[in-house]
Design an enzyme around this catalytic site. Sequence first.
Site, PDB file in Angstrom:
ATOM      1  N   ASP A 174       0.876  -1.131  -0.082  1.00  0.00           N
ATOM      2  CA  ASP A 174       0.069   0.055  -0.111  1.00  0.00           C
ATOM      3  C   ASP A 174       0.773   1.368   0.333  1.00  0.00           C
ATOM      4  O   ASP A 174       0.514   2.035  -0.667  1.00  0.00           O
ATOM      5  CB  ASP A 174      -0.893   0.065   1.034  1.00  0.00           C
ATOM      6  CG  ASP A 174      -0.307  -0.284   2.474  1.00  0.00           C
ATOM      7  OD1 ASP A 174       0.955  -0.486   2.760  1.00  0.00           O
ATOM      8  OD2 ASP A 174      -1.010  -0.454   3.480  1.00  0.00           O
ATOM      9  N   ASP A 188       6.944   3.990   3.319  1.00  0.00           N
ATOM     10  CA  ASP A 188       7.112   4.841   4.191  1.00  0.00           C
ATOM     11  C   ASP A 188       8.776   4.792   4.529  1.00  0.00           C
ATOM     12  O   ASP A 188       9.443   5.354   4.028  1.00  0.00           O
ATOM     13  CB  ASP A 188       6.260   4.575   5.316  1.00  0.00           C
ATOM     14  CG  ASP A 188       6.319   5.695   6.539  1.00  0.00           C
ATOM     15  OD1 ASP A 188       6.686   6.630   6.272  1.00  0.00           O
ATOM     16  OD2 ASP A 188       6.086   5.306   7.613  1.00  0.00           O
ATOM     17  N   LYS A 210       5.949   8.041   0.738  1.00  0.00           N
ATOM     18  CA  LYS A 210       6.330   9.471   1.492  1.00  0.00           C
ATOM     19  C   LYS A 210       7.596   9.931   1.216  1.00  0.00           C
ATOM     20  O   LYS A 210       8.508   9.495   1.828  1.00  0.00           O
ATOM     21  CB  LYS A 210       5.952   9.316   3.102  1.00  0.00           C
ATOM     22  CG  LYS A 210       4.502   9.100   3.269  1.00  0.00           C
ATOM     23  CD  LYS A 210       4.541   8.828   4.959  1.00  0.00           C
ATOM     24  CE  LYS A 210       2.816   8.590   5.215  1.00  0.00           C
ATOM     25  NZ  LYS A 210       2.659   8.062   6.648  1.00  0.00           N
TER      26      LYS A 210
HETATM   27  P1  IMP Z   1       7.639   0.844   5.786  1.00  0.00           P
HETATM   28  O1  IMP Z   1       8.278  -0.401   6.291  1.00  0.00           O
HETATM   29  O2  IMP Z   1       7.997   1.797   7.108  1.00  0.00           O
HETATM   30  O3  IMP Z   1       8.091   1.333   4.602  1.00  0.00           O
HETATM   31  O4  IMP Z   1       5.955   0.747   6.123  1.00  0.00           O
HETATM   32  C1  IMP Z   1       5.471   0.201   5.084  1.00  0.00           C
HETATM   33  C2  IMP Z   1       4.114  -0.478   6.085  1.00  0.00           C
HETATM   34  O5  IMP Z   1       3.688   0.446   7.187  1.00  0.00           O
HETATM   35  C3  IMP Z   1       2.872  -0.235   4.980  1.00  0.00           C
HETATM   36  O6  IMP Z   1       2.766  -1.655   4.583  1.00  0.00           O
HETATM   37  C4  IMP Z   1       1.757   0.035   5.766  1.00  0.00           C
HETATM   38  O7  IMP Z   1       1.164  -1.076   6.376  1.00  0.00           O
HETATM   39  C5  IMP Z   1       2.322   0.792   6.922  1.00  0.00           C
HETATM   40  N1  IMP Z   1       2.299   2.331   6.836  1.00  0.00           N
HETATM   41  C6  IMP Z   1       3.105   3.290   6.576  1.00  0.00           C
HETATM   42  N2  IMP Z   1       2.492   4.413   6.537  1.00  0.00           N
HETATM   43  C7  IMP Z   1       1.350   4.401   6.880  1.00  0.00           C
HETATM   44  C8  IMP Z   1       0.307   5.392   6.865  1.00  0.00           C
HETATM   45  O8  IMP Z   1       0.293   6.624   6.768  1.00  0.00           O
HETATM   46  N3  IMP Z   1      -0.974   4.891   7.302  1.00  0.00           N
HETATM   47  C9  IMP Z   1      -0.939   3.583   7.638  1.00  0.00           C
HETATM   48  N4  IMP Z   1      -0.080   2.671   7.287  1.00  0.00           N
HETATM   49  C10 IMP Z   1       0.931   3.080   7.110  1.00  0.00           C
HETATM   50 MG    MG Z   2      -0.680  -1.372   8.066  1.00  0.00          MG
END
Ligand code: IMP
Ligand code: MG
Length: 184
Positions: free
Chosen positions: A106, A109, A137
């Site tokens: 989705d 981040d 982001k």
């Molecule tokens: P990352 O590992 O930090 O890149 O995060 C990815 C996961 O964090 C995604 O699969 C989302 O489930 C969750 N995530 C990151 N940002 C958001 C947000 O703004 N809203 C909801 N879920 C988020």
């Molecule tokens: Mg999540």
Amino acid sequence: MLRDIERVLIDRASIDRRVDELGRAIVADLARDGAAGDDAELVIVPILTGAMILVADLIRHLPLKLRLELAGVSSYPGTSMESKGASMKHDLPPTLGGKHVLIVDDILDSGQTLDLVTRLVREMKPASLRTCVLLRKPGKARVNFTPDYVGFDIPDEFVVGYGLDYDGYYRNYPEIATLRPEAR
Ligand code: IMP
Ligand code: MG
């Protein structure tokens, strides 16, 4: 649910348009790899649970022979709004070697989730490996990771809807929106 929504960042029509464009780009790239014919097999790996809605819409824009193999990754347990580091909830299916693989999430981040899953899939020696996210982001990434397909770059705000959750809720909200502070 609706009273908790603060502001819509990306409306339904914009999401639909962009998912259609992403589908076309994915098919075009696979065709260039010789992977879009009837004999080629694409394996889509949705990262649960956030990628469910995107994948459901996206695969209906992919007129290809494809299978789904789910990946479970934990990074935002419960009400946390910041990544706690990514870990696999179960092993990936052992069937990705030699296949054309598209990992879908989705949102990118911190980048740790996609970085982890792509590293594990790459070890299985797929024929090709690409990644697709609906949202990114910019500037938040803690690891250097560039997805092949990005729906939208968004500001550094916590968003819900279209698969994204807060504490498991709001995935069914059809647009990408921020939450009122009282709801968090
Ligand atoms: P990352 O590992 O930090 O890149 O995060 C990815 C996961 O964090 C995604 O699969 C989302 O489930 C969750 N995530 C990151 N940002 C958001 C947000 O703004 N809203 C909801 N879920 C988020
Ligand atoms: Mg999540």
